[in-house]
Design a protein around this motif. Structure first.
Motif, mmCIF file in Angstrom:
data_model
loop_
_atom_site.group_PDB
_atom_site.id
_atom_site.type_symbol
_atom_site.label_atom_id
_atom_site.label_comp_id
_atom_site.label_asym_id
_atom_site.label_seq_id
_atom_site.Cartn_x
_atom_site.Cartn_y
_atom_site.Cartn_z
ATOM 1 N N THR A 183 0.844 -1.184 0.000
ATOM 2 C CA THR A 183 0.000 0.000 0.000
ATOM 3 C C THR A 183 0.884 1.241 0.000
ATOM 4 O O THR A 183 1.857 1.306 0.753
ATOM 5 C CB THR A 183 -0.882 0.004 1.264
ATOM 6 N N HIS B 176 -3.364 5.057 -1.910
ATOM 7 C CA HIS B 176 -4.250 5.997 -1.205
ATOM 8 C C HIS B 176 -3.885 7.406 -1.641
ATOM 9 O O HIS B 176 -2.746 7.828 -1.465
ATOM 10 C CB HIS B 176 -4.074 5.875 0.305
ATOM 11 N N THR C 180 -2.046 -1.236 -3.668
ATOM 12 C CA THR C 180 -3.098 -0.282 -3.314
ATOM 13 C C THR C 180 -2.513 1.118 -3.220
ATOM 14 O O THR C 180 -1.410 1.302 -2.689
ATOM 15 C CB THR C 180 -3.707 -0.646 -1.933
ATOM 16 N N LYS D 284 1.072 5.680 -0.125
ATOM 17 C CA LYS D 284 0.342 6.941 0.064
ATOM 18 C C LYS D 284 0.823 7.950 -0.969
ATOM 19 O O LYS D 284 2.024 8.222 -1.060
ATOM 20 C CB LYS D 284 0.693 7.496 1.453
#
Ligand code: NAD
Length: 353
Positions: A3, A38, A36, A5
């Motif tokens: 993941t 964000h 993923t 950011k």
């Protein structure tokens, strides 16, 4: 699942339109390659001034520092041109680069075969051009002191320390190792003391990279050689002022400013952005070319997130789309099968990933 950011700064003018398309592509790439992302929006530029009276709010700096990378559109516009210098959108961007200490600016200038005719140079001169300009971004004459002006004089100082030259040189040699293994260091060592130091330090660093060939060139000659025979270059390593000028010159080899991405890396964070500005003349018309921003997103995956397959997939999709004849208005005169809006171009690239 990994993941990441991502700080998003859409900015002014066409910024929001082109960044939205890049986000669309990133989401699809993430899905396909199993990671993923964000996204979080931050303010910078004219819009930030309008909303907070500050072109670079502190939260934006903090947000970029806390993220794995920053995706940025563009800032600026006539509306803010008469503000005092420190409140202008462009000051926000310079301050962001300085705050994140991104000292290395990568500007690839690649000529797509499908758009050879878009260049102002002859096709046989530009075919196969693939240059990476590595520009020192937070030192040199733009930041050196003393600087200032009074009624009769204006002055700036071009200054580089050994450490500043070493760190950018290492970045350039490492980049060359992944390419055609050639670095051309550009300076003005016949006239400037600061360039003599630059040349000495780069030659020292080169000894650590025996697989990379180093050449040195004076900046006036480099400006000429870029037009005369651009294919001779692989990585061009240079300081802030010379890099500013030469990277713009190199970008024109490809014909359209709407195609070229950039990365500012090496410090506490990384910023990925198209090389062009906020294009106020076409903002809101839905005709901006999003390819430079989408290619910047691919650089982000490659250099900051290490998602190489996803980056390759985006780069390949851009090439395929151009091969298939999809064009935005800025490149519509060169082999268009369909003239696309900004949004449509994003969707077509997404389909090919
Ligand atoms: P610009 O790059 O915004 O535009 C130059 C020309 O290229 C315009 O005709 C524009 O319509 C066209 N163009 C640019 N990007 C395009 C795209 N993606 N698709 C299609 N056409 C595109 O440069 P400018 O007009 O000199 O500057 C406009 C504003 O942008 C100014 O306020 C300037 O300070 C700012 N600016 C910001 C950045 C940045 O945010 N990094 C960089 C350069 C200029």
């Amino acid at each position: 699942m990994k993941t990441y950011k991502i700080a998003v700064i859409k900015g002014d003018g066409i910024g929001p339109e082109i960044v939205n398309e890049a986000i669309k592509i990133l989401k699809i790439a993430a899905q396909k390659f199993n990671f993923t992302l964000h996204f979080e929006d931050f303010l910078m530029g004219g819009i930030a001034y309008d909303l907070t009276q500050n072109p670079l709010p502190d939260e934006t700096i903090a947000g970029c520092l806390e993220s794995d990378a920053t995706l940025f559109g563009a800032i600026g516009g006539e509306k803010w041109d008469n503000l005092p210098r420190e409140l202008r959108p462009e000051s926000g961007l310079l301050r962001l680069r300085k705050s994140l200490e991104v000292f290395a600016n990568f500007r690839p200038a690649k000529v797509y075969n499908e758009l050879l005719e878009a260049s102002t140079l002859k096709p046989e001169i530009v075919q196969g051009v693939d240059i990476l300009v590595v520009r020192e971004l937070i030192g040199g004459i733009y930041f050196g002191t003393p600087k200032g002006r009074d009624k009769n004089r204006g002055y700036n100082t071009m200054i580089y320390s050994v450490e500043e030259v070493k760190r950018i040189a290492h970045i350039a040699f490492k980049a060359a190792q992944k390419r055609s293994k050639k670095v051309c260091s550009v300076d003005k060592a016949n006239v400037l003391d600061v360039s003599q130091l630059w040349r000495e330090v780069v030659s020292e660093v080169a000894k650590e990279y025996p697989d990379v060939e180093l050449s040195n060139m004076y900046v006036d000659n480099a400006a000429m050689q870029l037009i005369r025979n651009p294919k001779q270059f692989d990585v061009i390593l240079t300081g802030n002022l010379f890099g500013d000028i030469l990277s713009d010159e190199a970008s024109m080899l490809s014909g359209s400013i709407g195609l070229l991405p950039s990365a500012s890396i090496g410090g506490k964070a990384a910023i990925y952005e198209p090389i062009h500005g906020s294009a106020p003349d076409i903002a809101g018309l839905g005709i901006a070319n999003p390819i430079a921003t989408i290619a910047s997103a691919a650089m982000m995956l490659r250099y900051s997130l290490g998602e190489i397959e996803a980056a390759d997939a985006i780069d390949n999709a851009i090439e395929t789309v151009l091969k298939e004849g999809y064009r935005t208005k800025d490149i519509a005169n060169f082999g268009a099968k369909e003239v696309c809006s900004c949004e449509r171009m994003g969707s077509v690239i997404a389909e090919y990933i």
